[in-house]
Scaffold this active site. Structure first.
Site, short mmCIF file in Angstrom:
data_model
loop_
_atom_site.label_atom_id
_atom_site.label_comp_id
_atom_site.label_asym_id
_atom_site.label_seq_id
_atom_site.Cartn_x
_atom_site.Cartn_y
_atom_site.Cartn_z
N PHE A 31 -14.93 -33.20 -45.11
CA PHE A 31 -13.93 -32.92 -46.30
C PHE A 31 -13.79 -31.36 -46.53
O PHE A 31 -14.76 -30.30 -46.24
CB PHE A 31 -14.35 -33.59 -47.43
CG PHE A 31 -15.78 -32.92 -48.15
CD1 PHE A 31 -15.71 -31.97 -49.07
CD2 PHE A 31 -16.98 -33.55 -47.66
CE1 PHE A 31 -17.09 -31.64 -49.68
CE2 PHE A 31 -18.16 -33.50 -48.26
CZ PHE A 31 -18.05 -32.49 -49.14
N CYS A 32 -12.95 -30.87 -47.25
CA CYS A 32 -12.78 -29.49 -47.59
C CYS A 32 -11.80 -29.52 -48.82
O CYS A 32 -11.56 -30.40 -49.23
CB CYS A 32 -12.22 -28.49 -46.30
SG CYS A 32 -10.52 -29.24 -45.94
N THR A 33 -11.20 -28.42 -49.27
CA THR A 33 -10.43 -28.30 -50.23
C THR A 33 -9.16 -29.30 -50.23
O THR A 33 -8.85 -30.08 -51.14
CB THR A 33 -9.91 -26.84 -50.57
OG1 THR A 33 -11.33 -25.86 -50.71
CG2 THR A 33 -9.26 -26.80 -52.11
N ILE A 45 -10.55 -32.54 -51.18
CA ILE A 45 -11.27 -33.04 -52.45
C ILE A 45 -9.87 -32.81 -53.59
O ILE A 45 -10.13 -33.76 -54.35
CB ILE A 45 -12.07 -31.67 -52.87
CG1 ILE A 45 -13.10 -31.69 -51.97
CG2 ILE A 45 -12.56 -31.95 -54.05
CD1 ILE A 45 -13.99 -30.46 -52.01
#
Length: 282
Positions: free
Chosen positions: A181-183, A210
């Site tokens: 996951f990331c932004t 996210i």
């Protein structure tokens, strides 16, 4: 006037960047939008802000191109324009990994929807009974602002460090389901593709990152806020600007508590860098 902020990306083969770049810049300027669009042979990555009618006008124009017809931007609102100018840049990669380019024609990495990820985390395993590992692909200063519970993260200072780190530790993920996951999704998609290429068996990217998780299921299984790359610095699970700020002198994230320090002077110093400034001046 309320400002609409959007972010979106797509891995798609682009071979007409020299033509596309001025067309996009002209369209954005006509609509008085500000932000950044990155174009590369592997796709598009964009962050734009402006009035609702301008954002909608640009997206209608973009969707008329069949390559971008399925792009669904993530939105948030602000009272101020977060960007100072409009940039459209040609790059080698839309997110730098310094490894062979993503080949969009070979398909995307598998993804898991936020609602399904929440269910996995609630039950402690995926739908096939495998333990779920949450893998943060962001940089260390972003992770410090907030991340998922029981996360695996490698204190990255830049995304291009990820391939070497993951290749050295891939044995740790045997028999587990890894969710990167990331932004907003772009780094975790590229990371998931790379993990597949080096032989990690059960890999998913968090669809939409996210911010999409916040939008669809809130802050369950997440602690803190989410760092964003504009003047807001961080968003809480309600997608509202949160307490942390970024020091313009050293780029460190300064928490609400640290902002009470006498060392925090907007535009000049913060508790993370004030000593370094003093030493440099000596």
């Amino acid at each position: 006037m309320q400002i609409v902020n959007i972010s979106a990306y797509k891995f798609v083969s682009l071979n007409d960047i020299e033509t596309l770049r001025p067309e996009m810049r002209s369209r954005c300027e006509d609509l008085e939008l500000k932000g950044t669009i990155l174009l590369a042979p592997e796709g598009i990555n964009m962050f734009l802000a402006g009035p609702r009618e301008s954002i909608d006008g640009f997206m209608a124009w973009l969707h008329a191109d069949t390559r971008f017809a399925d792009i669904a931007p993530k939105e948030s609102l602000s009272d101020n324009q977060p960007f100072k100018r409009m940039l459209v840049r040609a790059k080698k990669e839309i997110i730098t990994m310094k490894r062979p380019l993503i080949r969009p024609e070979e398909g995307r990495a598998p993804s898991v929807r936020p609602v399904d990820l929440k269910r996995w985390l609630d039950q402690g395993h995926d739908d096939e009974g495998r333990p779920v590992v949450m893998l943060d692909t962001r940089n260390d200063f972003e992770v410090a602002v907030g991340t998922f519970d029981n996360v695996v993260e490698y204190n990255l200072t830049k995304f291009s460090e990820f391939p070497d780190v993951i290749e050295a530790r891939k044995a740790e993920f045997e028999g587990k389901t890894v969710v990167s996951f990331c932004t907003g999704g772009i780094r975790c998609e590229k990371a998931a593709i790379h993990m597949q290429e080096v032989g990690i068996g059960h890999v998913y990217q968090l669809e939409g990152g996210i911010l999409k998780y916040f939008e669809e299921v809130g802050g369950d299984h997440y602690r803190g806020d989410c760092f964003v790359f504009d003047y807001r610095t961080a968003l809480n699970p309600n997608l509202e600007p949160a307490g942390p700020k970024q020091c313009f002198a050293c780029r460190a994230v300064v928490t609400a508590e640290e902002q009470q320090s006498p060392h925090y002077v907007v535009g000049k110093s913060c508790p993370h860098c004030v000593g370094r400034h003093d030493q440099a001046a000596a």
